[in-house]
Scaffold this motif. Structure first.
Motif, mmCIF file in Angstrom:
data_model
loop_
_atom_site.group_PDB
_atom_site.id
_atom_site.type_symbol
_atom_site.label_atom_id
_atom_site.label_comp_id
_atom_site.label_asym_id
_atom_site.label_seq_id
_atom_site.Cartn_x
_atom_site.Cartn_y
_atom_site.Cartn_z
ATOM 1 N N ARG A 101 134.492 13.063 134.224
ATOM 2 C CA ARG A 101 133.841 14.237 133.624
ATOM 3 C C ARG A 101 134.803 14.870 132.628
ATOM 4 N N SER A 102 134.234 15.410 131.563
ATOM 5 C CA SER A 102 135.048 16.055 130.527
ATOM 6 C C SER A 102 135.117 17.565 130.776
ATOM 7 N N TYR A 103 136.288 18.141 130.539
ATOM 8 C CA TYR A 103 136.464 19.592 130.631
ATOM 9 C C TYR A 103 137.363 20.082 129.502
ATOM 10 N N THR A 127 138.907 25.221 133.155
ATOM 11 C CA THR A 127 138.185 26.257 133.903
ATOM 12 C C THR A 127 136.788 25.735 134.191
ATOM 13 N N LYS A 168 127.799 17.169 141.146
ATOM 14 C CA LYS A 168 128.676 16.359 141.984
ATOM 15 C C LYS A 168 130.150 16.720 141.784
ATOM 16 N N VAL A 169 130.577 16.694 140.523
ATOM 17 C CA VAL A 169 132.009 16.811 140.258
ATOM 18 C C VAL A 169 132.498 18.258 140.308
ATOM 19 N N SER A 170 131.747 19.171 139.696
ATOM 20 C CA SER A 170 132.223 20.560 139.657
ATOM 21 C C SER A 170 132.407 21.099 141.073
HETATM 22 C C1 LIG Z 1 133.201 18.096 125.884
HETATM 23 C C2 LIG Z 1 132.799 18.756 127.183
HETATM 24 C C3 LIG Z 1 133.521 19.849 127.637
HETATM 25 C C4 LIG Z 1 133.155 20.490 128.829
HETATM 26 N N1 LIG Z 1 133.877 21.567 129.244
HETATM 27 C C5 LIG Z 1 133.534 22.195 130.391
HETATM 28 C C6 LIG Z 1 134.286 23.340 130.845
HETATM 29 O O1 LIG Z 1 135.243 23.805 130.200
HETATM 30 N N2 LIG Z 1 133.901 23.915 132.004
HETATM 31 C C7 LIG Z 1 132.836 23.456 132.744
HETATM 32 O O2 LIG Z 1 132.558 24.023 133.813
HETATM 33 N N3 LIG Z 1 132.099 22.390 132.321
HETATM 34 C C8 LIG Z 1 132.436 21.749 131.179
HETATM 35 N N4 LIG Z 1 131.718 20.641 130.772
HETATM 36 C C9 LIG Z 1 130.617 20.145 131.628
HETATM 37 C C10 LIG Z 1 131.174 19.158 132.660
HETATM 38 O O3 LIG Z 1 131.617 17.977 132.015
HETATM 39 C C11 LIG Z 1 130.122 18.723 133.695
HETATM 40 O O4 LIG Z 1 128.976 18.276 133.001
HETATM 41 C C12 LIG Z 1 129.733 19.844 134.651
HETATM 42 O O5 LIG Z 1 130.874 20.270 135.386
HETATM 43 C C13 LIG Z 1 128.654 19.353 135.625
HETATM 44 O O6 LIG Z 1 129.126 18.221 136.285
HETATM 45 P P1 LIG Z 1 128.723 17.913 137.789
HETATM 46 O O7 LIG Z 1 129.220 16.542 138.113
HETATM 47 O O8 LIG Z 1 129.127 19.025 138.686
HETATM 48 O O9 LIG Z 1 127.158 17.940 137.710
HETATM 49 P P2 LIG Z 1 126.170 16.684 137.708
HETATM 50 O O10 LIG Z 1 126.269 15.940 139.001
HETATM 51 O O11 LIG Z 1 126.414 15.922 136.456
HETATM 52 O O12 LIG Z 1 124.786 17.434 137.678
HETATM 53 C C14 LIG Z 1 124.436 18.391 136.685
HETATM 54 C C15 LIG Z 1 123.070 18.993 137.012
HETATM 55 O O13 LIG Z 1 122.077 17.991 137.079
HETATM 56 C C16 LIG Z 1 121.436 17.973 138.336
HETATM 57 N N5 LIG Z 1 121.214 16.567 138.687
HETATM 58 C C17 LIG Z 1 122.175 15.610 138.864
HETATM 59 N N6 LIG Z 1 121.604 14.427 139.114
HETATM 60 C C18 LIG Z 1 120.242 14.638 139.103
HETATM 61 C C19 LIG Z 1 119.104 13.816 139.277
HETATM 62 N N7 LIG Z 1 119.217 12.510 139.537
HETATM 63 N N8 LIG Z 1 117.870 14.378 139.179
HETATM 64 C C20 LIG Z 1 117.733 15.703 138.917
HETATM 65 N N9 LIG Z 1 118.772 16.532 138.733
HETATM 66 C C21 LIG Z 1 120.004 16.024 138.838
HETATM 67 C C22 LIG Z 1 122.377 18.693 139.270
HETATM 68 O O14 LIG Z 1 121.691 19.310 140.334
HETATM 69 C C23 LIG Z 1 122.994 19.691 138.362
HETATM 70 O O15 LIG Z 1 122.174 20.810 138.228
HETATM 71 C C24 LIG Z 1 132.062 20.002 129.584
HETATM 72 C C25 LIG Z 1 131.344 18.894 129.113
HETATM 73 C C26 LIG Z 1 131.698 18.276 127.935
HETATM 74 C C27 LIG Z 1 130.905 17.078 127.469
#
Ligand SMILES: Cc1cc2nc3c(=O)[nH]c(=O)nc-3n(C[C@H](O)[C@H](O)[C@H](O)COP(=O)(O)OP(=O)(O)OC[C@H]3O[C@@H](n4cnc5c(N)ncnc54)[C@H](O)[C@@H]3O)c2cc1C
Ligand code: FES
Length: 367
Positions: free
Chosen positions: A68-70, A85, A93-95
């Protein structure tokens, strides 16, 4: 080893884009659902980057590799460490994993720093920072940079949060605004809850508010990051005013998680297959490194084709920003709709971003 001997400027190395092992040295709870993690390297290292750039974390969760990118929220003016942050995303999943598991002392690989959305490549005397929610991270890095380096830059910092309790870096922002003339802070809250007081702007940023906050907004370089609807609204507002969009820069954190995009793509492909795409329209994707190949329907990405064969090409953003999914194409043509995640030099050498590249005929990928 004491910090003084550890941080020897003579032996200190400089960070450059690549894969590095870093150690979490601090975790700070910023708001009820946002946490900052600070990292240092075990070898003395200065973390120089362009404020606004991001890193990609390489993790293993439940035995599965995941990236994941942050955005780097700290400033390179404090270069012996860097911070990210992270906001908890409901069901994410990741956050949530990072909030619940990453602690002081843990070591993990990060890739980067990369990113076109930064304050160095678009120098300006007057800037307007617009952010919503956790989209504050890149513009905070930029503001911290100008603040620490006494940059001769007139900054207007406008941040929108849901409620006062959600304002990230609230105290630091107020501190910065109280210390220098050229940092004007405006906080907007969508709502406030019982027991919360709020004397700032309320609702959503609109034309009237923007004119009050920054009457000269048309003369400013604008950096914007926030939820997709927020950024759409800002863009519409600026376009309606005839703003020169060359001076508008934005970063999307990703409206659709990669997993869903993959599913959507797969469903599209299945639907196409179900509709019996004529064999002549199917494209052969040949992965020469593993000797596997598959015929895919028009519109299906190289990444999705690999996934169908059980080939795991690392992927983080899923929308051509981060460069994680870069692979070498040795034959054939693709349509690549990226968002800055690959350089012109890489493209000239034959690299593509597999998450956003769709074959335009038969292709061969070295994977
Ligand atoms: C360049 C860049 C910079 C970023 N910088 C930041 C930052 O500074 N801070 C920050 O907090 N984030 C940042 N992000 C976002 C970060 O990369 C993640 O996308 C974010 O933390 C969510 O990841 P996750 O794995 O927790 O959520 P995911 O698991 O990817 O899920 C995201 C959402 O989708 C839903 N979901 C997942 N799978 C399914 C499915 N199969 N069906 C239906 N719904 C689903 C989840 O319930 C959730 O609501 C950045 C992203 C990019 C591309
Ligand atoms: S996964 Fe980020 S560019 Fe493809």
């Amino acid at each position: 080893m004491t910090t003084n001997t550890f941080l020897n400027p003579v032996t200190t190395q400089t960070w450059s884009n690549g894969r590095h092992l870093v150690r979490c040295v601090k975790a700070i709870q910023e708001t009820w659902d946002v946490r900052t993690f600070c990292f240092m390297a075990d070898q003395p290292m200065v973390f120089f980057f362009k404020p606004g750039q991001f890193v990609t974390l390489e993790l293993e969760i439940d035995g599965q590799p995941i990236m994941r990118s942050y955005t780097i929220s700290s400033s390179p003016s404090v270069p012996y460490s860097f911070s990210i942050t992270i906001k908890r995303v409901p069901g994410g999943k990741v956050s949530n994993w990072l909030h619940d598991n990453l602690k002081e002392g843990d070591v993990l690989p990060v890739h980067g720093p990369v990113g076109l959305f930064n304050a160095i490549d678009f120098p300006a005397d007057k800037v307007l920072f617009l952010s919503g929610g956790v989209g504050i991270t890149p513009v905070m890095s930029m503001a911290r940079w100008f603040f620490d380096t006494n940059g001769n830059v007139d900054m207007v910092f406008v941040h929108s949060a849901r409620a006062p309790k959600d304002i990230i870096y609230h105290r630091e922002l107020r501190h910065m605004a109280s210390r220098i003339e050229n940092f004007k802070l405006h906080l907007i809250c969508e709502k406030y809850e019982i027991g919360e007081t709020w004397s700032g702007y309320r609702g959503y940023l609109n034309q009237r508010m923007l004119e009050l906050i920054a009457p000269d907004f048309m003369e400013r370089e604008i950096f914007c990051c926030g939820p997709t609807p927020y950024m759409h609204a800002i863009k519409r507002l600026l376009e309606a005013n005839g703003f020169d969009m060359q001076r508008y820069h934005e970063e999307a954190f990703g409206p659709t998680p990669p997993e869903i995009r993959a599913e959507v793509t797969e469903h599209a492909a299945e639907a196409a297959e179900a509709a019996e795409v004529p064999a002549a329209d199917l494209n052969l994707v040949n992965f020469s490194g593993t000797g596997k190949s598959i015929r895919v329907a028009p519109g299906e990405t190289v990444h999705a084709a690999a996934a169908k064969l059980g080939l795991h090409i690392p992927k983080a953003c899923g929308m051509g920003i981060c460069g994680t999914c870069k692979v070498m194409k040795t034959a054939g043509e693709v349509s690549m709709e990226h968002n800055g995640g690959i350089t012109d030099e890489d493209v000239a050498e034959g690299y593509i971003l597999s998450c956003c590249s769709v074959p335009r005929g038969d292709v061969t990928i070295d994977y």
